[in-house]
Design a protein around this motif. Structure first.
Motif, PDB file in Angstrom:
ATOM      1  N   ARG A 111       5.245  63.760 112.576  1.00 44.96           N
ATOM      2  CA  ARG A 111       5.256  64.436 113.834  1.00 44.96           C
ATOM      3  C   ARG A 111       3.988  64.058 114.648  1.00 44.96           C
ATOM      4  O   ARG A 111       2.988  63.999 114.126  1.00 44.96           O
TER       5      ARG A 111
ATOM      6  N   GLU B 168      14.456  61.962 115.583  1.00 48.75           N
ATOM      7  CA  GLU B 168      14.233  63.499 115.842  1.00 48.75           C
ATOM      8  C   GLU B 168      14.657  64.295 114.429  1.00 48.75           C
ATOM      9  O   GLU B 168      15.594  63.864 113.669  1.00 48.75           O
TER      10      GLU B 168
ATOM     11  N   THR C 245      12.174  68.041 116.815  1.00 49.81           N
ATOM     12  CA  THR C 245      11.074  67.210 116.847  1.00 49.81           C
ATOM     13  C   THR C 245      10.906  66.069 116.582  1.00 49.81           C
ATOM     14  O   THR C 245      11.674  65.422 115.805  1.00 49.81           O
TER      15      THR C 245
END
Length: 66
Positions: free
Chosen positions: A20, A41, A46
């Motif tokens: 991330r 994602e 995220t």
């Protein structure tokens, strides 16, 4: 002043896993080259990244330490 050079793509190794945005600060090290690619994602939306990192050389480590 340190000279900035770029590693050929063949000298980069992929780090296992996906990362991330806020995890990048824990991964990035001085004296290495990186390639960061979009990897989709997570289930919660995220954005994830695949990271390729150069293998450190003795010269690169010496430049960072001086």
């Amino acid at each position: 002043m340190n000279q900035v050079t770029s590693s050929p793509p063949s000298d980069l190794r992929r780090l296992p896993g996906l990362f991330r945005r806020w995890e990048l600060a824990q991964i990035i090290e001085a004296g290495r080259d990186y390639r960061i690619e979009d990897a989709g994602e997570a289930g919660d939306g995220t954005v994830l990244f695949a990271i390729y990192r150069s293998v450190p050389t003795t010269d690169a480590v010496a430049n960072v330490e001086s």
